[in-house]
Scaffold this motif. Structure first.
Motif, PDB file in Angstrom:
ATOM      1  N   ASN A   1       0.816  -1.208   0.000  1.00  0.00           N
ATOM      2  CA  ASN A   1       0.000   0.000   0.000  1.00  0.00           C
ATOM      3  C   ASN A   1       0.854   1.264   0.000  1.00  0.00           C
ATOM      4  O   ASN A   1       0.347   2.375  -0.142  1.00  0.00           O
ATOM      5  CB  ASN A   1      -0.879  -0.008   1.253  1.00  0.00           C
ATOM      6  CG  ASN A   1      -2.290   0.432   0.946  1.00  0.00           C
ATOM      7  OD1 ASN A   1      -2.650   0.624  -0.205  1.00  0.00           O
ATOM      8  ND2 ASN A   1      -3.075   0.600   1.982  1.00  0.00           N
ATOM      9  N   TRP A   2       2.155   1.082   0.207  1.00  0.00           N
ATOM     10  CA  TRP A   2       3.049   2.227   0.347  1.00  0.00           C
ATOM     11  C   TRP A   2       4.106   2.249  -0.761  1.00  0.00           C
ATOM     12  O   TRP A   2       4.551   3.295  -1.185  1.00  0.00           O
ATOM     13  CB  TRP A   2       3.726   2.145   1.726  1.00  0.00           C
ATOM     14  CG  TRP A   2       4.185   3.450   2.260  1.00  0.00           C
ATOM     15  CD1 TRP A   2       5.478   3.879   2.391  1.00  0.00           C
ATOM     16  CD2 TRP A   2       3.375   4.519   2.755  1.00  0.00           C
ATOM     17  NE1 TRP A   2       5.512   5.132   2.937  1.00  0.00           N
ATOM     18  CE2 TRP A   2       4.248   5.555   3.170  1.00  0.00           C
ATOM     19  CE3 TRP A   2       1.990   4.710   2.885  1.00  0.00           C
ATOM     20  CZ2 TRP A   2       3.783   6.758   3.705  1.00  0.00           C
ATOM     21  CZ3 TRP A   2       1.536   5.908   3.417  1.00  0.00           C
ATOM     22  CH2 TRP A   2       2.429   6.901   3.817  1.00  0.00           C
ATOM     23  N   TYR A   3       4.512   1.048  -1.210  1.00  0.00           N
ATOM     24  CA  TYR A   3       5.575   0.940  -2.220  1.00  0.00           C
ATOM     25  C   TYR A   3       5.085   0.098  -3.402  1.00  0.00           C
ATOM     26  O   TYR A   3       5.230  -1.128  -3.397  1.00  0.00           O
ATOM     27  CB  TYR A   3       6.819   0.288  -1.614  1.00  0.00           C
ATOM     28  CG  TYR A   3       7.489   1.103  -0.535  1.00  0.00           C
ATOM     29  CD1 TYR A   3       8.242   2.227  -0.867  1.00  0.00           C
ATOM     30  CD2 TYR A   3       7.385   0.746   0.799  1.00  0.00           C
ATOM     31  CE1 TYR A   3       8.869   2.977   0.124  1.00  0.00           C
ATOM     32  CE2 TYR A   3       8.009   1.489   1.794  1.00  0.00           C
ATOM     33  CZ  TYR A   3       8.750   2.603   1.446  1.00  0.00           C
ATOM     34  OH  TYR A   3       9.370   3.344   2.429  1.00  0.00           O
ATOM     35  N   PRO A   4       4.534   0.720  -4.421  1.00  0.00           N
ATOM     36  CA  PRO A   4       3.984  -0.039  -5.553  1.00  0.00           C
ATOM     37  C   PRO A   4       5.078  -0.724  -6.383  1.00  0.00           C
ATOM     38  O   PRO A   4       6.239  -0.322  -6.365  1.00  0.00           O
ATOM     39  CB  PRO A   4       3.297   1.038  -6.401  1.00  0.00           C
ATOM     40  CG  PRO A   4       3.289   2.279  -5.586  1.00  0.00           C
ATOM     41  CD  PRO A   4       4.359   2.161  -4.568  1.00  0.00           C
ATOM     42  N   VAL A   5       4.665  -1.765  -7.099  1.00  0.00           N
ATOM     43  CA  VAL A   5       5.577  -2.505  -7.982  1.00  0.00           C
ATOM     44  C   VAL A   5       4.883  -2.670  -9.324  1.00  0.00           C
ATOM     45  O   VAL A   5       3.939  -3.437  -9.431  1.00  0.00           O
ATOM     46  CB  VAL A   5       5.877  -3.921  -7.431  1.00  0.00           C
ATOM     47  CG1 VAL A   5       7.005  -4.558  -8.217  1.00  0.00           C
ATOM     48  CG2 VAL A   5       6.168  -3.897  -5.961  1.00  0.00           C
ATOM     49  N   GLY A   6       5.339  -1.943 -10.324  1.00  0.00           N
ATOM     50  CA  GLY A   6       4.639  -1.999 -11.605  1.00  0.00           C
ATOM     51  C   GLY A   6       5.560  -2.140 -12.794  1.00  0.00           C
ATOM     52  O   GLY A   6       6.785  -2.302 -12.654  1.00  0.00           O
ATOM     53  N   THR A   7       4.932  -2.069 -13.966  1.00  0.00           N
ATOM     54  CA  THR A   7       5.685  -2.169 -15.217  1.00  0.00           C
ATOM     55  C   THR A   7       5.624  -0.856 -15.993  1.00  0.00           C
ATOM     56  O   THR A   7       6.137  -0.767 -17.109  1.00  0.00           O
ATOM     57  CB  THR A   7       5.083  -3.267 -16.114  1.00  0.00           C
ATOM     58  OG1 THR A   7       3.703  -2.944 -16.346  1.00  0.00           O
ATOM     59  CG2 THR A   7       5.188  -4.629 -15.478  1.00  0.00           C
ATOM     60  N   GLY A   8       4.967   0.147 -15.436  1.00  0.00           N
ATOM     61  CA  GLY A   8       4.693   1.390 -16.163  1.00  0.00           C
ATOM     62  C   GLY A   8       5.914   2.267 -16.376  1.00  0.00           C
ATOM     63  O   GLY A   8       7.030   1.918 -15.963  1.00  0.00           O
ATOM     64  N   PRO A   9       5.720   3.421 -17.010  1.00  0.00           N
ATOM     65  CA  PRO A   9       6.845   4.286 -17.356  1.00  0.00           C
ATOM     66  C   PRO A   9       7.563   4.900 -16.149  1.00  0.00           C
ATOM     67  O   PRO A   9       8.701   5.338 -16.262  1.00  0.00           O
ATOM     68  CB  PRO A   9       6.209   5.387 -18.209  1.00  0.00           C
ATOM     69  CG  PRO A   9       4.755   5.321 -17.916  1.00  0.00           C
ATOM     70  CD  PRO A   9       4.444   3.935 -17.537  1.00  0.00           C
ATOM     71  N   TYR A  10       6.892   4.925 -15.014  1.00  0.00           N
ATOM     72  CA  TYR A  10       7.502   5.537 -13.829  1.00  0.00           C
ATOM     73  C   TYR A  10       7.432   4.593 -12.634  1.00  0.00           C
ATOM     74  O   TYR A  10       6.591   3.696 -12.590  1.00  0.00           O
ATOM     75  CB  TYR A  10       6.797   6.857 -13.484  1.00  0.00           C
ATOM     76  CG  TYR A  10       7.008   7.913 -14.529  1.00  0.00           C
ATOM     77  CD1 TYR A  10       8.161   8.694 -14.540  1.00  0.00           C
ATOM     78  CD2 TYR A  10       6.063   8.107 -15.535  1.00  0.00           C
ATOM     79  CE1 TYR A  10       8.366   9.645 -15.531  1.00  0.00           C
ATOM     80  CE2 TYR A  10       6.262   9.061 -16.517  1.00  0.00           C
ATOM     81  CZ  TYR A  10       7.416   9.823 -16.506  1.00  0.00           C
ATOM     82  OH  TYR A  10       7.628  10.769 -17.487  1.00  0.00           O
ATOM     83  N   MET A  11       8.317   4.848 -11.691  1.00  0.00           N
ATOM     84  CA  MET A  11       8.265   4.107 -10.427  1.00  0.00           C
ATOM     85  C   MET A  11       8.375   5.120  -9.278  1.00  0.00           C
ATOM     86  O   MET A  11       8.989   6.179  -9.439  1.00  0.00           O
ATOM     87  CB  MET A  11       9.374   3.070 -10.357  1.00  0.00           C
ATOM     88  CG  MET A  11      10.744   3.614 -10.612  1.00  0.00           C
ATOM     89  SD  MET A  11      11.922   2.268 -10.707  1.00  0.00           S
ATOM     90  CE  MET A  11      13.466   3.150 -10.620  1.00  0.00           C
ATOM     91  N   LEU A  12       7.766   4.766  -8.181  1.00  0.00           N
ATOM     92  CA  LEU A  12       7.751   5.670  -7.028  1.00  0.00           C
ATOM     93  C   LEU A  12       9.056   5.499  -6.259  1.00  0.00           C
ATOM     94  O   LEU A  12       9.290   4.453  -5.660  1.00  0.00           O
ATOM     95  CB  LEU A  12       6.558   5.332  -6.135  1.00  0.00           C
ATOM     96  CG  LEU A  12       6.233   6.311  -5.018  1.00  0.00           C
ATOM     97  CD1 LEU A  12       5.739   7.637  -5.575  1.00  0.00           C
ATOM     98  CD2 LEU A  12       5.168   5.731  -4.101  1.00  0.00           C
TER      99      LEU A  12
END
Lengths: 719, 325
Positions: free
Chosen positions: A283-294
């Protein structure tokens, strides 16, 4: 030591202010000045960054750039159109009857036993670098079985030194859909999806039962061990979603973060005991494949998105609307995205500092709040909005767009006076609908930023009609090519027919008193409340306003005890079903806890809704929608209110700013010219020192007489 | 003195229990657990099952203060009040209603608060004492009269005016410092300068007047007259005799607020986007996060009690005639 510290501070100050030509009021580190960074604000901490739980615009601002569901909305085309994101083609639904025979695409909903969406994703898509994927030399996951001592040593995700990645597969989409059933995860749409996705409800019950008291030793439930009948993996990149009935709106859900992929490794990593105590959670550190990362999540101060080094690259759309070429929105057609390296969102709770920083060039975009509206916008002789000279001089641009939203005043149809299906109540509601002048409301309270609604459907949603065909003839007349609100006299005539001449009940002779429940409170709302009273007073009705806090207001709505209320709705997806269901009987709030806040119930409307919701857009659907709109206009369970018009400003160095109210992943399309921004910031923010010097001189001058007085006293006798 | 301090600490326990009860009652009179759940779950598609689940996960599904279904002590202990309050006494703040570790958040957010409040206090003391001494020295002259008039005018102006006015003049017109925001390390200086200046100017009227009164009272005492009769210079009289004796009430007034510096300022932090404990509390109230609200109220109470004890101790240090029994 103290002296060294003092010298250190002084040196830093001299460096900061003396030896740099940077503006002194620059809130960012000077080494960012010419960087390709986008600056924006956020007002409220996002509650959820887990895509299964998030459902608010302030959460999607971040999640949209990180997670990638199979589909997205076309950035430029209108009306809104779905296009590909990770999918290789738009899934075409196949319908089957109870015997497993395939049906035609336009098969009636009652014949459809199964609806199957087959989705194939592109190969070669990688997840962002993340410690959940890190492996040791033996190929084991390095951080999946951490000891308590290891976890005690970390405080943030960045404390894990090693990261890894892997390819996105269809299994990741399946894993996320199973998470709707996870007993430890709350998804606001789990109930809705459980109604449609085959076996989801059963899986939810199974997981709840098995893991009520007996979870895995570290709290992790490996969802891979459970089957979900409604999702089938066909190969590494292809999966099928099987629905229990015909539900054409399902395809829109495939563009929302709820259906973004979730790697099991991330769930495993974050579920370890002790991680939650360290606030290291999905809920705090997302894990994705998109153009940006947090890369920084400090909602007390700022949220920072950075270009995902593993992002595959996506090209800017080559086609759009006709005027997009003229407006320069296709200048980057075919270019590889994203264009911006980093996006910094700073917390700004108050409007005034945020607005002033935008004017100083420290934010690239800004909304227009009421208190700064006159400074930014003026209306020309034709009624069109344009920027003031001050804004034009700064090369600030204005964009406007009618939102896919509606704000309305509703009647509780369960109420004895204003509700019900009687002709008396219907005429009373229609009379009130005429006199509550939302055209005036928009002018006074929304700075002209609204469009009077003629029915439940906003512009941009299929079924919305413009011109005479789209006019609500119960409230307006079509005259000289425009809508004109019906007169108060006509409303009074309706009141006479309803049995309330001059606002008195003809049966009892008593004055009619109605009650408006609203969560608005405080001195700022007095003008609004006076306006409401004035509207009802046109018919002799005494309006009592019951202002309360939002919790009490919600309680009244759930219990169905409010009489008249003000409410709004923002589209989930661009389909008329998403607005018409607000008036669908089985969705009544008081009896079913649904979204039909007026508790409106009309069997004819409900039957047409069931027919309409499974139809494809086209003339036949339009006919059904027209019938439905006519029914609700006649019954008038809502005073239709208005569709807000969004006004936003951006600086000249910010491009590709076309508003897209359905997409939440638009950061990748945006472009910044950092050099131009740097020059403008310097020009606008030169420190002005003469008032400080003048004040110092005045202070010294004022001290001189005091100094002489002190000296004189020193020389004088003590007593 | 140790006995006295121990006694004061023991006295603090019923006070803290009382504060806990009052906070609890006030919060749950205004909000029910159902309402808190709705606030946290959002506005769309919130089902009754989701509300029940949210309450169950956070322990809000228990009776508020008395559990008739439980046995013996369980009637009291198996309740929201007991479970949410008892851990506070060992400073285990637990998790916020949205799952964050409150203790960690407090440890992170107290530094920005201190970055504002400590310089405000120190520079403020320097400025207020200096101005008060000048006014006292020039008592009954035009400097004193106009000084007091200006002080009264400045006292009468809302602190909001100073904040907005400071942002407008210093940041918007003169472009000297950022209008809001925060950063760590030396970068924090440019963000802290304006809130400190605004805080200093905002309190200068009331504090200067108060200190001036203290100094004037001292200046009329016999030992000052004696000092002057001895032929001491005004400077020596002022700094060695008046200031030193006047500092006793000032010191005790300052010591009581020292622990409260951690809590920060609600309005200032909000306007200047300072991520301190003041804005943390405001956000918690707005989002109805009971876990944070009770933690901050409890922490505030503890710090206030510590401040009062320190004040008593500081009396004995500042004035050797005072003994704590």
């Amino acid at each position: 030591m103290t002296r060294i510290t003092l010298y250190g501070i002084l040196s830093t100050l001299i460096w900061m202010y003396g030896c740099s030509d940077e503006p002194w009021n620059n809130p960012y580190p000077y080494n960012q000045s010419r960087s390709n960074i986008y600056y924006d604000v956020f007002e409220e901490r996002p509650k959820h960054l887990d895509p299964i739980s998030a459902y608010s615009a302030n959460e999607y601002v971040f999640l949209g750039q990180i997670y990638e569901p199979p589909l997205q909305y076309h950035f430029l085309k209108r009306p809104y159109e779905l296009t590909l994101l990770t999918a290789t083609k738009i899934p075409e639904v196949e319908y089957f009857d109870t015997d497993g025979n395939q049906l035609a695409a336009d098969a009636p909903a009652e014949m459809v036993h199964r609806a199957i969406y087959r989705i194939t994703i592109r190969p070669g898509i990688l997840f962002q670098p993340h410690p959940a994927f890190a492996k040791d030399e033996a190929g084991n996951y390095r951080y999946h079985h951490l000891s308590k001592e290891n976890i005690a040593r970390v405080n943030t995700l960045a404390d894990f030194q090693e990261t890894g990645t892997r390819e996105l597969t269809a299994e990741d989409y399946l894993y996320q859909i199973k998470r709707f059933a996870h007993p430890g995860v709350h998804s606001p749409v789990a109930g809705l999806q459980g109604k449609y996705i085959l076996g989801l409800q059963e899986l939810s019950e199974q997981l709840a039962e098995e893991h009520a008291d007996n979870q895995h030793e570290d709290g992790y439930i490996d969802l891979r061990e459970y089957d979900l009948e409604g999702v089938k993996i066909l190969d590494r990149y292809t999966y099928e979603v099987i629905l229990k009935e015909k539900y054409p709106q399902f395809i829109y859900w495939l563009s929302m973060p709820f259906f973004a992929p979730m790697p099991w490794e991330a769930d495993r990593f974050y579920s370890q005991y002790g991680m939650k105590d360290k606030n290291i959670v999905l809920n705090w550190y997302p894990v994705g494949t998109g153009p940006y990362m947090l890369i920084e999540n400090n909602p007390n101060r700022r949220m920072v998105l950075e270009r995902n080094p593993n992002f595959r690259g996506e090209t800017f759309p080559q086609t759009g609307e006709e005027e997009d070429v003229v407006n320069g929105f296709l200048r980057d057609a075919g270019q590889t995205m994203p264009f911006i390296d980093k996006a910094i969102y700073s917390l700004e709770v108050e409007n005034i500092p945020a607005w002033n920083k935008f004017l100083q060039g420290y934010y690239d975009v800004s909304d227009i709040q009421s208190d700064s509206f006159d400074q930014a916008v003026q209306f020309n002789a034709q009624g069109g909005a344009e920027l003031t000279e001050e804004m034009q001089a700064k090369n600030i641009r204005l964009l406007t767009a009618v939102t896919t939203s509606i704000f309305y005043m509703g009647f509780n149809m369960l109420d004895e006076v204003v509700g019900g299906d009687s002709e008396q109540a219907r005429l009373l509601r229609r009379a009130i609908s005429i006199v509550v002048d939302y055209d005036e409301y928009i002018s006074i309270f929304a700075n002209g930023r609204g469009m009077p609604a003629q029915g439940p459907l906003p512009p941009g949603i299929f079924g919305h009609m413009e011109g005479e065909a789209g006019t609500n003839h119960y409230v307006y007349q079509w005259q000289d090519g425009r809508t004109v609100r019906r007169s108060v006299k006509e409303a009074r005539d309706l009141m006479v027919r309803a049995g309330y001449p001059n606002g008195r009940d003809s049966a009892s002779g008593r004055a009619l008193i109605l009650y408006l429940d609203t969560p608005a409170a405080g001195p700022g709302t007095k003008a609004l409340f006076d306006w409401y009273r004035k509207q009802f007073a046109k018919l002799g009705i005494n309006l009592v306003i019951r202002a309360t806090d939002y919790n009490r207001f919600q309680e009244k709505m759930i219990k169905g005890t409010a009489q008249i209320f003000v409410w709004g709705w923002n589209a989930d997806y661009p389909d008329p079903e998403n607005f018409m269901f607000l008036l669908y009987g089985p969705n009544a709030k008081a009896t079913r806890n649904g979204e039909n806040a007026a508790n409106y119930q009309n069997p004819e409307f409900d039957q047409l809704f069931n027919q309409m919701k499974s139809m494809a857009n086209g003339p036949e659907r339009q006919v059904v929608l027209d019938e439905m709109i006519e029914i609700v206009r006649k019954d008038a369970p809502w005073i239709w209110g208005f569709h807000p018009v969004g006004f936003s400003l951006h600086h000249g160095w910010y491009s590709n700013a076309k508003p897209n109210l359905m997409s939440n992943n638009t950061l990748k399309y945006k472009r910044i010219d950092p050099d131009s921004r740097y020059e403008m910031r310097k020009k606008w923010n030169q420190p002005v020192l003469w008032p400080v010097l003048l004040l110092s001189v005045l202070l010294i001058i004022s001290i001189i007489p005091a100094w002489f007085s002190y000296k004189r006293r020193e020389r004088s006798a003590a007593l | 003195m140790i006995n006295y301090i121990l006694r004061r600490i023991i006295y603090a326990i019923p006070i803290l229990i009382g504060v806990n009860i009052i906070t609890f009652v006030l919060f749950f009179v205004v909000n029910t657990p159902d309402e808190m759940a709705r606030m946290h779950l959002g506005q769309k598609h919130v089902t009754l099952e989701a509300i029940d689940k949210w309450k169950s996960e956070r322990g809000y599904d228990k009776p508020v203060v008395w559990n008739t279904a439980a046995d013996s002590m369980g009637k009291f202990t198996d309740t929201i009040f007991f479970n949410k309050s008892i851990r506070l006494f060992v400073f285990d703040f637990g998790q916020s209603d949205n799952g964050r570790d409150i203790g960690y958040d407090i440890s992170q957010r107290m530094w920005p608060s201190l970055a504002i409040t400590v310089p405000s206090l120190l520079l403020g003391l320097l400025a207020y004492i200096s101005f008060a001494l000048i006014l006292a020295f020039f008592r009954a002259t035009y400097i004193d009269i106009w000084g007091v008039v200006i002080c009264v005018i400045m006292m009468s102006i809302s602190s909001m005016f100073y904040i907005i006015g400071g942002q407008f003049v210093i940041s918007k017109l003169l472009h000297l410092v950022p209008i809001s925001g925060y950063d760590s390390g030396f970068e924090a200086i440019k963000f802290v300068a304006l809130p400190v200046l605004v805080g200093l100017i905002g309190s200068i009227g009331s504090s200067t007047r108060w200190y001036r009164t203290i100094f004037l009272e001292e200046m009329h005492k016999d030992f000052v007259r004696t000092a002057r009769a001895k032929g001491l210079s005004e400077k020596v009289v002022l700094f060695r005799h008046v200031l030193r004796n006047g500092l006793i009430p000032i010191l005790t007034g300052v010591v009581v607020v020292l622990p409260m510096l951690f809590i920060g300022s609600l309005i200032t932090e909000s306007f200047f986007a300072i991520p301190g404990l003041g804005s943390y509390t405001i956000n918690a109230i707005q989002s109805q996060d009971f876990s944070i609200v009770r933690s901050m109220v409890y922490l505030g109470s503890v710090l206030y009690i510590i401040g009062l004890i320190l004040t008593d101790v500081s009396y004995t240090i500042a004035d050797p005639r005072i003994r704590l029994e």
